[in-house]
Motif scaffolding. Structure first.
Motif, PDB file in Angstrom:
ATOM      1  N   ASN A   3       0.811  -1.213   0.000  1.00 41.98           N
ATOM      2  CA  ASN A   3       0.000   0.000   0.000  1.00 41.98           C
ATOM      3  C   ASN A   3       0.844   1.262   0.000  1.00 41.98           C
ATOM      4  O   ASN A   3       0.355   2.328  -0.345  1.00 41.98           O
ATOM      5  N   ARG A   4       2.090   1.158   0.431  1.00 41.52           N
ATOM      6  CA  ARG A   4       2.886   2.358   0.649  1.00 41.52           C
ATOM      7  C   ARG A   4       3.414   2.958  -0.654  1.00 41.52           C
ATOM      8  O   ARG A   4       3.519   4.175  -0.779  1.00 41.52           O
ATOM      9  N   TRP A   5       3.748   2.142  -1.646  1.00 38.54           N
ATOM     10  CA  TRP A   5       4.253   2.673  -2.904  1.00 38.54           C
ATOM     11  C   TRP A   5       3.194   3.471  -3.658  1.00 38.54           C
ATOM     12  O   TRP A   5       3.478   4.587  -4.123  1.00 38.54           O
ATOM     13  N   PRO A   6       1.963   2.966  -3.814  1.00 32.51           N
ATOM     14  CA  PRO A   6       0.929   3.803  -4.449  1.00 32.51           C
ATOM     15  C   PRO A   6       0.648   5.072  -3.652  1.00 32.51           C
ATOM     16  O   PRO A   6       0.395   6.133  -4.233  1.00 32.51           O
ATOM     17  N   ALA A   7       0.697   4.974  -2.314  1.00 29.13           N
ATOM     18  CA  ALA A   7       0.455   6.153  -1.482  1.00 29.13           C
ATOM     19  C   ALA A   7       1.546   7.195  -1.692  1.00 29.13           C
ATOM     20  O   ALA A   7       1.268   8.396  -1.808  1.00 29.13           O
ATOM     21  N   ALA A   8       2.804   6.741  -1.733  1.00 26.94           N
ATOM     22  CA  ALA A   8       3.909   7.675  -1.956  1.00 26.94           C
ATOM     23  C   ALA A   8       3.796   8.331  -3.326  1.00 26.94           C
ATOM     24  O   ALA A   8       3.991   9.550  -3.472  1.00 26.94           O
ATOM     25  N   ALA A   9       3.476   7.541  -4.349  1.00 24.54           N
ATOM     26  CA  ALA A   9       3.310   8.087  -5.696  1.00 24.54           C
ATOM     27  C   ALA A   9       2.139   9.055  -5.747  1.00 24.54           C
ATOM     28  O   ALA A   9       2.179  10.071  -6.456  1.00 24.54           O
TER      29      ALA A   9
END
Length: 208
Positions: A3-9
């Motif tokens: 979940n963290r990579w889409p959130a960061a992007a």
């Protein structure tokens, strides 16, 4: 981690989109609608369209981690994304006339409906966050505090005042507030504690 990579992007795209939109609107009269900066022939119309596309991408990316918390939450953000993109792709005519005080062209209605629909779905996402248990609840409550008042004033201005200084300022504050909330929500998903799935009916289930 998934979940963290889409959130960061999402946070990056949202920040770039918000900054680009601010630059695109800079210099326009405060009483003008934000959409007038995207009219073909405007000095930075290309930047306006690109910024809306980035904000739409931010919403779509935020829907990924949000969906794992609550499916309806992810759906509202995912549905807001194409509407935001459509509002940037379909430009209003010069002056961006809106009812009930002006006579709009069909593309004005399409643009306005897409923009309003995207904002309403973002407002729904904020409300859904605020109904969740902590820590997700604080994300929603912040959105209610910073975004709901200018959104309501902007809607009232369009309905009861039309093009005016009040409407223009309220619209700008609304877009800043909603964009800031999207970035904040994305950062919360990126750096905050992981949240598991949550069933909406559990909100009203009696606790022992």
């Amino acid at each position: 981690m998934i979940n963290r990579w889409p959130a960061a992007a999402s946070a990056v795209a949202g920040g770039l989109g918000a900054a680009g939109l601010s630059l695109a609107v800079a210099g326009s009269p405060w009483s003008a609608y934000v959409s007038e900066s995207g009219v073909p022939g405007a000095p930075r119309a290309w930047l306006y369209s690109l910024s809306l596309a980035l904000l739409a991408l931010s919403l779509a990316l935020l829907a990924v981690p949000a969906r794992r918390v609550l499916s309806l939450l992810g759906l509202s953000l995912a549905a807001a994304a194409p509407l935001a993109a459509l509002s940037g792709a379909v430009h209003c005519s010069p002056g961006c006339p809106l009812p009930p005080y002006e006579t709009p062209a069909p593309r004005d209605l399409i643009h306005a409906a897409a923009a309003i629909g995207a904002l309403l779905l973002c407002a729904l996402a904020i409300l859904l966050y605020s109904l969740l248990p902590p820590p997700s609840r604080w994300t929603g409550l912040l959105g209610v505090v910073i975004a709901y008042p200018p959104l309501l004033v902007s809607a009232a201005g369009i309905l009861f005042a039309g093009r005016s200084l009040l409407t223009g300022i309220a619209e700008r504050v609304s877009l800043i507030a909603v964009s800031a909330w999207v970035i904040f929500a994305a950062l919360r998903h990126c750096f905050g504690p992981a949240a598991g799935p949550f069933a909406l009916p559990d909100l009203w289930r009696r606790r022992p």
